[in-house]
Design an enzyme around this catalytic site. Sequence first.
Site, PDB file in Angstrom:
ATOM      1  CG  ASP A  23      57.080   0.231  -9.992  1.00 40.29           C
ATOM      2  OD1 ASP A  23      56.747   1.418  -9.790  1.00 40.29           O
ATOM      3  OD2 ASP A  23      58.181  -0.231  -9.666  1.00 40.29           O
ATOM      4  CG  HIS A  40      58.216   2.005  -6.750  1.00 37.23           C
ATOM      5  ND1 HIS A  40      59.051   1.437  -7.685  1.00 37.23           N
ATOM      6  CD2 HIS A  40      58.984   2.880  -6.038  1.00 37.23           C
ATOM      7  CE1 HIS A  40      60.264   1.952  -7.567  1.00 37.23           C
ATOM      8  NE2 HIS A  40      60.244   2.810  -6.566  1.00 37.23           N
ATOM      9  CB  SER A  84      63.385   2.589  -6.073  1.00 34.66           C
ATOM     10  OG  SER A  84      63.033   3.527  -7.064  1.00 34.66           O
TER      11      SER A  84
END
Length: 254
Positions: A194, A224, A93
Amino acid sequence: MPLMPGAEPYHHEGGQIGVLLCHGFTGTPQSLRPWGEFLATAGLTVSLPRLPGHGTTWQEMNRTRWEDWYAELDLAFADLQGRCAEIFVMGLSLGGCMAFRLAEVHGTGVRGVVAVNPSLSLDAPLLRFAPLIKLFVPSVAGLAGDIKKPGVSELAYTRTPVRAAATLPRLWTLVQSELERITQPVLVFHSPQDHVVKPTSVRILRERLTGGNLDVIELTDSFHVATLDNEADRIFTGSLDFVRTHASVPLQRD
């Protein structure tokens, strides 16, 4: 400030190939700990620092900004440089975004980049208005725990610190503006399902990294936080194969 149990950084002294792992926004090293331990077992030197303001309270995190988080990673990178012949940077991320920034800044000092659902774009309404929202509210509902696998949880804040979040657009703009500097091999793992980061970030990478150095692998059974999800093993083994392919020194097992 006491740490959440499980939020501790992780370090392993292995061979001459080092890996710097970067966790995500409001997350902790816990989300990448299994990945780090897997790479350590393969003989790599692994550094997984805890970013400032993370793993304690969201109130403390509101006193930090992206420059603080990047500075911590840069220190860890410098430490690895003193102990390893080659360094790969990997992240989840926002940690993926930070990994790209390290590659932009350090050039050939970074041997390759692996990013899992990297965040590179201002595609959330909250973040678009965060500079204004921070004047009125200190936090909003968190985005942690986007995991498909039953019974698995992410150690992260349940609230998003708005003042800290308001610094992210400047980071994304900076990283996007210098993506052409990345000529190292890049491997991206992308979850189409996601619920935190939209496909915009991967699209930007495809558009800007046109030198044949980008490989994208889709994760069809993960959300995610894919490093803790159903296809975590694909990420672990894929990243190790990536290191084996692109390192110029042999791996050293313990």
